[in-house]
Design a protein around this motif. Structure first.
Motif, mmCIF file in Angstrom:
data_model
loop_
_atom_site.group_PDB
_atom_site.id
_atom_site.type_symbol
_atom_site.label_atom_id
_atom_site.label_comp_id
_atom_site.label_asym_id
_atom_site.label_seq_id
_atom_site.Cartn_x
_atom_site.Cartn_y
_atom_site.Cartn_z
ATOM 1 N N PRO A 1 0.845 -1.202 0.000
ATOM 2 C CA PRO A 1 0.000 0.000 0.000
ATOM 3 C C PRO A 1 0.878 1.250 0.000
ATOM 4 C CG PRO A 1 -0.771 -1.589 1.609
ATOM 5 C CD PRO A 1 0.551 -2.100 1.115
ATOM 6 N N CYS A 2 0.533 2.202 -0.841
ATOM 7 C CA CYS A 2 1.380 3.395 -1.008
ATOM 8 C C CYS A 2 0.561 4.667 -0.841
ATOM 9 C CB CYS A 2 1.995 3.445 -2.402
ATOM 10 S SG CYS A 2 3.086 2.088 -2.799
ATOM 11 N N GLU A 3 1.244 5.724 -0.445
ATOM 12 C CA GLU A 3 0.701 7.086 -0.500
ATOM 13 C C GLU A 3 1.562 7.829 -1.513
ATOM 14 O OE1 GLU A 3 -1.801 8.679 1.228
ATOM 15 O OE2 GLU A 3 -2.415 6.761 2.088
ATOM 16 N N ILE A 4 0.914 8.443 -2.474
ATOM 17 C CA ILE A 4 1.688 9.135 -3.515
ATOM 18 C C ILE A 4 1.112 10.526 -3.778
ATOM 19 C CG2 ILE A 4 2.484 7.085 -4.747
ATOM 20 C CD1 ILE A 4 0.161 7.498 -6.692
ATOM 21 N N VAL A 5 1.948 11.372 -4.351
ATOM 22 C CA VAL A 5 1.477 12.664 -4.873
ATOM 23 C C VAL A 5 1.458 12.544 -6.388
ATOM 24 C CG1 VAL A 5 1.984 15.115 -5.109
ATOM 25 C CG2 VAL A 5 2.400 13.972 -2.940
ATOM 26 N N VAL A 6 0.330 12.891 -6.962
ATOM 27 C CA VAL A 6 0.160 12.773 -8.405
ATOM 28 C C VAL A 6 0.338 14.155 -9.041
ATOM 29 C CG1 VAL A 6 -1.489 12.183 -10.217
ATOM 30 C CG2 VAL A 6 -1.403 10.822 -8.125
ATOM 31 N N ILE A 7 1.209 14.240 -10.026
ATOM 32 C CA ILE A 7 1.438 15.512 -10.731
ATOM 33 C C ILE A 7 1.006 15.339 -12.190
ATOM 34 C CG2 ILE A 7 3.134 17.269 -11.352
ATOM 35 C CD1 ILE A 7 4.989 16.067 -9.233
ATOM 36 N N PRO A 8 0.006 16.077 -12.645
ATOM 37 C CA PRO A 8 -0.358 15.976 -14.057
ATOM 38 C C PRO A 8 0.855 16.280 -14.936
ATOM 39 C CG PRO A 8 -2.010 17.208 -12.863
ATOM 40 C CD PRO A 8 -0.858 17.024 -11.927
ATOM 41 N N ARG A 9 1.094 15.431 -15.898
ATOM 42 C CA ARG A 9 2.282 15.535 -16.751
ATOM 43 C C ARG A 9 2.361 16.890 -17.450
ATOM 44 N NH1 ARG A 9 2.875 14.651 -22.045
ATOM 45 N NH2 ARG A 9 4.908 13.994 -22.838
ATOM 46 N N ASP A 10 1.226 17.341 -18.011
ATOM 47 C CA ASP A 10 1.227 18.615 -18.738
ATOM 48 C C ASP A 10 1.588 19.776 -17.817
ATOM 49 O OD1 ASP A 10 0.568 17.268 -20.975
ATOM 50 O OD2 ASP A 10 -1.580 17.715 -20.882
ATOM 51 N N THR A 11 1.026 19.736 -16.610
ATOM 52 C CA THR A 11 1.314 20.793 -15.637
ATOM 53 C C THR A 11 2.798 20.820 -15.301
ATOM 54 O OG1 THR A 11 -0.845 20.413 -14.665
ATOM 55 C CG2 THR A 11 0.719 21.656 -13.340
ATOM 56 N N PHE A 12 3.359 19.630 -15.119
ATOM 57 C CA PHE A 12 4.769 19.555 -14.767
ATOM 58 C C PHE A 12 5.642 20.086 -15.902
ATOM 59 C CE2 PHE A 12 8.863 17.397 -14.550
ATOM 60 C CZ PHE A 12 9.260 17.783 -13.288
ATOM 61 N N LEU A 13 5.301 19.698 -17.131
ATOM 62 C CA LEU A 13 6.105 20.159 -18.271
ATOM 63 C C LEU A 13 5.965 21.674 -18.459
ATOM 64 C CD1 LEU A 13 5.664 17.253 -20.842
ATOM 65 C CD2 LEU A 13 7.441 17.608 -19.150
ATOM 66 N N GLU A 14 4.767 22.202 -18.216
ATOM 67 C CA GLU A 14 4.573 23.663 -18.271
ATOM 68 C C GLU A 14 5.434 24.350 -17.216
ATOM 69 O OE1 GLU A 14 0.463 24.803 -17.924
ATOM 70 O OE2 GLU A 14 -0.048 23.625 -19.700
ATOM 71 N N PHE A 15 5.445 23.746 -16.031
ATOM 72 C CA PHE A 15 6.251 24.288 -14.923
ATOM 73 C C PHE A 15 7.723 24.349 -15.331
ATOM 74 C CE2 PHE A 15 9.008 23.015 -11.351
ATOM 75 C CZ PHE A 15 8.882 24.135 -10.562
#
Lengths: 149, 143
Positions: A97-111
């Motif tokens: 079982p994991c806890e993760i933070v999800v980052i939308p790929r497009d948002t990350f690439l824009e960043f």
């Protein structure tokens, strides 16, 4: 959102990036719980998210049966380790079982594109992290990867 | 001492030249030291900015001695099954392939068990993307 940013700040990749820069991305960060055996990404599918691990162990299955484990808080699973030209090149399976933070790929690439200084810091950290954590990941495994994450 | 002397005579009479040389020397020495200090200021600022890297300011990391892993009887049984499956593969085997075999074979909680075996160093990375069985650890923890 604040909690998600705090997790990012624990990552050696994101810790050098100013909180205000992370804040711009923070609006769309999402924390998610993952069950044992759940598949987060499947090789060949459209890449929509990158991931940062909070707790648990994730198996990253690459080409030719190669694989890597991600099990340290703040570990980042993305860029050429995960996707190329918008397609996942590896399959992510939660071993526990994991806890993760999800980052939308497009948002990350824009960043990355909008924050040149933050991007430079991040890419430097990523290069170092990648060669240390995934020493077997050669250019051959990820051909033509530049700017096609 | 003559009472009414003026100009250069007065300077000569009251050690004026020596005093002015001392004064000039003091001022110039001060200026040189000040300029040296300013020229090295960036190093001090670098040190301050990276003070967390200095061992003097570094917080001592908590002891990272690993807790010895103990396997339950169920996990030991699963470990034996995983070993049998791994032996059907090459010495340096693929972890996803082993996991797939474990799922097909009906091993209980194959994912969690695999994570446990990795944590116990019974299965270890060969650093080339594949994994190997650590028989020494297997014998210690399972046999």
């Amino acid at each position: 959102m604040k909690r998600a940013i705090n997790i990012l700040k624990k990552s050696e990749l994101f810790k050098s990036i100013e909180e205000k820069d992370l804040g711009a991305m923070g609006q769309v960060l999402e924390q998610r719980s993952v069950q044992e055996g759940e598949i987060l990404a499947t090789q060949g599918d459209t890449a929509t998210f990158f991931f940062v691990l909070k707790t648990g162990t994730i198996l990253v299955a690459l080409n030719d049966g190669k694989s890597a484990l991600v099990n340290t808080t703040g570990d980042f699973i993305g860029l050429e380790l995960l996707s190329s030209k918008g397609i996942y090149i590896s399959t992510l399976t939660a071993l526990t079982p994991c806890e993760i933070v999800v980052i939308p790929r497009d948002t990350f690439l824009e960043f990355i594109q909008d924050n040149s200084s933050a991007a430079a810091t991040f890419m430097q950290a990523w290069s170092s992290y990648r060669s240390r954590t995934f020493p077997f990941l050669t250019e051959q495994d990820t051909p033509n990867m530049d700017y096609h994450y | 001492m003559e009472a009414n002397v003026y100009g250069l005579d007065a300077i000569n009479a009251y050690n004026g030249w020596a005093i002015s040389v001392v004064g000039v020397t003091i001022v110039f020495t001060g200026l040189v030291m000040l300029s040296l200090a300013i020229s090295q200021l960036h190093k001090v600022l670098d040190l301050w900015e990276n003070r967390k890297e200095l061992s003097l300011f570094k917080k001592k990391a908590p002891a990272t001695d690993r807790i010895p892993v103990e396997l339950t009887p169920g996990q030991k049984e699963s470990a034996r099954q995983f070993k049998l499956l791994a032996e059907t593969l090459s010495d340096h085997f693929s972890l996803p392939k082993l996991l797939k075999l474990a799922r097909i074979s009906g091993i209980d909680h194959p994912h969690a068990t695999l994570a446990r075996l990795l944590e116990a160093d019974i299965i270890v990375s060969d650093t080339q993307g594949y994994h190997v069985l650590n028989m020494t650890q297997f014998k210690t923890l399972v046999s």
